[in-house]
Design an enzyme around this catalytic site. Structure first.
Site, PDB file in Angstrom:
ATOM      1  N   PHE A 198       0.856  -1.194   0.000  1.00 24.70           N
ATOM      2  CA  PHE A 198       0.000   0.000   0.000  1.00 24.70           C
ATOM      3  C   PHE A 198       0.887   1.237   0.000  1.00 24.70           C
ATOM      4  O   PHE A 198       1.763   1.375   0.849  1.00 24.70           O
ATOM      5  CB  PHE A 198      -0.945   0.048   1.207  1.00 24.70           C
ATOM      6  CG  PHE A 198      -1.865   1.239   1.156  1.00 24.70           C
ATOM      7  CD1 PHE A 198      -2.997   1.238   0.344  1.00 24.70           C
ATOM      8  CD2 PHE A 198      -1.574   2.394   1.871  1.00 24.70           C
ATOM      9  CE1 PHE A 198      -3.820   2.351   0.247  1.00 24.70           C
ATOM     10  CE2 PHE A 198      -2.397   3.519   1.784  1.00 24.70           C
ATOM     11  CZ  PHE A 198      -3.520   3.489   0.977  1.00 24.70           C
ATOM     12  N   ASP A 256       9.240   2.726   1.884  1.00 19.11           N
ATOM     13  CA  ASP A 256       8.037   3.406   2.365  1.00 19.11           C
ATOM     14  C   ASP A 256       7.902   3.099   3.857  1.00 19.11           C
ATOM     15  O   ASP A 256       7.446   2.030   4.247  1.00 19.11           O
ATOM     16  CB  ASP A 256       6.811   2.910   1.582  1.00 19.11           C
ATOM     17  CG  ASP A 256       5.516   3.582   2.039  1.00 19.11           C
ATOM     18  OD1 ASP A 256       5.503   4.130   3.155  1.00 19.11           O
ATOM     19  OD2 ASP A 256       4.524   3.537   1.291  1.00 19.11           O
ATOM     20  N   LYS A 316       2.476   9.690   8.427  1.00 24.70           N
ATOM     21  CA  LYS A 316       1.679   9.310   9.595  1.00 24.70           C
ATOM     22  C   LYS A 316       2.143   9.888  10.950  1.00 24.70           C
ATOM     23  O   LYS A 316       1.632  10.910  11.357  1.00 24.70           O
ATOM     24  CB  LYS A 316       1.554   7.788   9.653  1.00 24.70           C
ATOM     25  CG  LYS A 316       0.666   7.277   8.496  1.00 24.70           C
ATOM     26  CD  LYS A 316       0.106   5.904   8.755  1.00 24.70           C
ATOM     27  CE  LYS A 316      -1.046   5.600   7.816  1.00 24.70           C
ATOM     28  NZ  LYS A 316      -0.666   5.048   6.522  1.00 24.70           N
TER      29      LYS A 316
HETATM   30  C1  LIG Z   1      -0.907   5.328   5.144  1.00 22.26           C
HETATM   31  C2  LIG Z   1       0.131   4.900   4.179  1.00 22.26           C
HETATM   32  C3  LIG Z   1       0.351   5.602   2.980  1.00 22.26           C
HETATM   33  C4  LIG Z   1      -0.518   6.768   2.537  1.00 22.26           C
HETATM   34  O1  LIG Z   1      -0.454   7.854   3.388  1.00 22.26           O
HETATM   35  P1  LIG Z   1      -1.557   9.032   3.248  1.00 22.26           P
HETATM   36  O2  LIG Z   1      -1.100  10.058   4.248  1.00 22.26           O
HETATM   37  O3  LIG Z   1      -2.896   8.425   3.575  1.00 22.26           O
HETATM   38  O4  LIG Z   1      -1.500   9.528   1.863  1.00 22.26           O
HETATM   39  C5  LIG Z   1       1.372   5.164   2.164  1.00 22.26           C
HETATM   40  N1  LIG Z   1       2.141   4.124   2.500  1.00 22.26           N
HETATM   41  C6  LIG Z   1       1.961   3.424   3.629  1.00 22.26           C
HETATM   42  C7  LIG Z   1       2.853   2.272   3.952  1.00 22.26           C
HETATM   43  C8  LIG Z   1       0.939   3.782   4.506  1.00 22.26           C
HETATM   44  O5  LIG Z   1       0.728   3.069   5.619  1.00 22.26           O
END
Ligand SMILES: *Cc1c(COP(=O)(O)O)cnc(C)c1O
Length: 392
Positions: free
Chosen positions: A128, A215, A244
């Site tokens: 994700f 990420d 986050k």
């Molecule tokens: C939450 C998340 C995102 C997206 O972040 P947003 O602030 O909602 O755009 C991308 N990568 C990972 C691994 C995430 O947990």
């Protein structure tokens, strides 16, 4: 009555009015233990005095100017982050998806600067990376993509935690320039790869001249018991994305880079109006300084291990529990059947949890969680799980 909000979210029937530490209170005064922390956002819990004071003070000084000018708080935060990561430079945006967009643009520009005309980025199944067009294309979940075609070109997908598949892609595709990967898959079900996975990806990237982009939007800022999950290994990525927990709820994202990757963007190649404004950067600095001053990274490591062991003990030999796994305070309890309804029964029991990948109960409590609160979490949730699994 007409509904003013678009129905992008299937919301639970609760409205929170205030919070303090690991606790939230709804508008009827009922108290909940927040074991999700706004999906790994509120690492310091709710209404933390250090964040509150930083926000109030900065709001009275300066909220926004523009990236047309120097921004002292952005420079301070950048120095703190690069120090913690052992990396060189940062670009600030406002969200995780924007941090990943910056990383994707960076990888493409890096490729074009080296004469690769149609660069591709290697991404993983069950990943994700966000909801913008490029990041939903990078995401390994058809449900995130469906209906938004045509998707963005330039991504190649392989299974997660499978070095052989990466080697095959390297042999067959000459236009790959980077790997974008989560150190632990969050939305995908708290999937923890083998200990040699990141080091092996690093070796392949070094050999092929690819960028390793991690990420760490969900795993970063102390969540896994290190400042960043890659610090469980000896390797350092070329690029790391954060969001986050960085602002404890104040929107901020970061794309951190090292070495040649840190020199790719020049004036005019990328930008953001709000990104890195004084208010968000002041909040993020308060977050990092508080985590450091209170030893919360180590606390997350020990509390997380204790929590995982306590769940393993209390759920041992419960038929239907497939696995209890986690690193630091990023925990997953996998069941043998879909269990989304547990979210509602937990809510009724005063506990906030999440279910992801259909069968995995996901726990991302604030880093400040205390042993007695963790014990309460284990007792309430284990009871709910046992009841769910034995229901006719
Ligand atoms: C939450 C998340 C995102 C997206 O972040 P947003 O602030 O909602 O755009 C991308 N990568 C990972 C691994 C995430 O947990």
């Amino acid at each position: 009555m007409s509904e003013p909000l678009m129905t992008t979210y299937k919301r639970l029937p609760v409205t929170f009015a205030r919070g303090e530490g690991v606790w939230l209170w709804d508008d009827a005064g009922t108290r909940y233990l927040d074991a999700l922390a706004g999906i790994a956002v509120c690492g310091l819990g709710h209404a933390h005095p250090a964040v509150r004071d930083a926000l109030c003070e900065q709001a009275g000084l300066l909220v926004h100017t523009s990236n047309i000018y120097r921004i002292a708080e952005q420079e301070r935060l950048g120095a703190l982050l690069t120090d913690l990561a052992g990396m060189d430079r940062v670009f600030f945006g406002n969200s995780g998806a924007e941090a990943n967009e910056a990383a994707i643009k960076l990888a493409r520009l890096y490729a074009h600067q080296r004469g690769v005309e149609h660069p591709a980025i290697l991404v993983m199944e069950n990943s994700f990376h966000g909801r913008t067009l490029a990041t939903l294309t990078a995401t390994g979940n058809r449900r995130v993509q469906a209906g938004f075609e045509p998707l963005v070109q330039g991504f190649v997908r392989v299974p997660y935690n499978d070095i052989g598949a990466v080697e095959t892609a390297a042999a067959n595709r000459k236009n790959i320039v980077a790997i974008l990967v989560e150190p632990i898959q969050g939305e995908g079900g708290i999937n923890i790869p083998g200990d040699d996975y990141l080091p092996a990806l690093r070796r392949i990237c070094d050999r092929e001249g690819w960028l390793l982009i991690l990420d760490e939007i969900q795993t970063g800022i102390g969540r896994t018991g290190r400042w960043f999950a890659f610090q469980h290994t000896e390797i350092v990525p070329d690029v790391m994305t954060l969001a986050k927990a960085l602002g404890n709820g104040v929107p901020i994202g970061a794309c951190v880079a090292r070495g040649a990757a840190a020199e790719v963007f020049g004036p005019g190649t990328h930008g953001s109006t709000f990104g890195g404004n004084p208010l968000a950067c002041r909040a993020a600095r308060a977050v990092l300084e508080t985590i450091a001053a209170q030893g919360l990274v180590e606390h997350a490591a020990t509390q997380g291990a204790a929590l995982r062991d306590a769940f393993r003990a209390s759920l041992a030999r419960v038929p239907g529990v497939v696995a209890v796994r986690g690193r630091g305070l990023m925990l997953g309890i996998e069941l043998d059947r879909p269990c989304a309804e547990l979210v509602m029964s937990a809510l009724s029991a005063g506990l906030l949890i999440n279910v992801t990948a259909e069968r995995v109960i996901r726990l991302l409590p604030p880093l400040i969680i205390e042993p007695d609160q963790a014990t309460h979490l284990v007792e309430v949730l284990s009871t709910l799980i046992r009841r769910f699994l034995t229901a006719p």
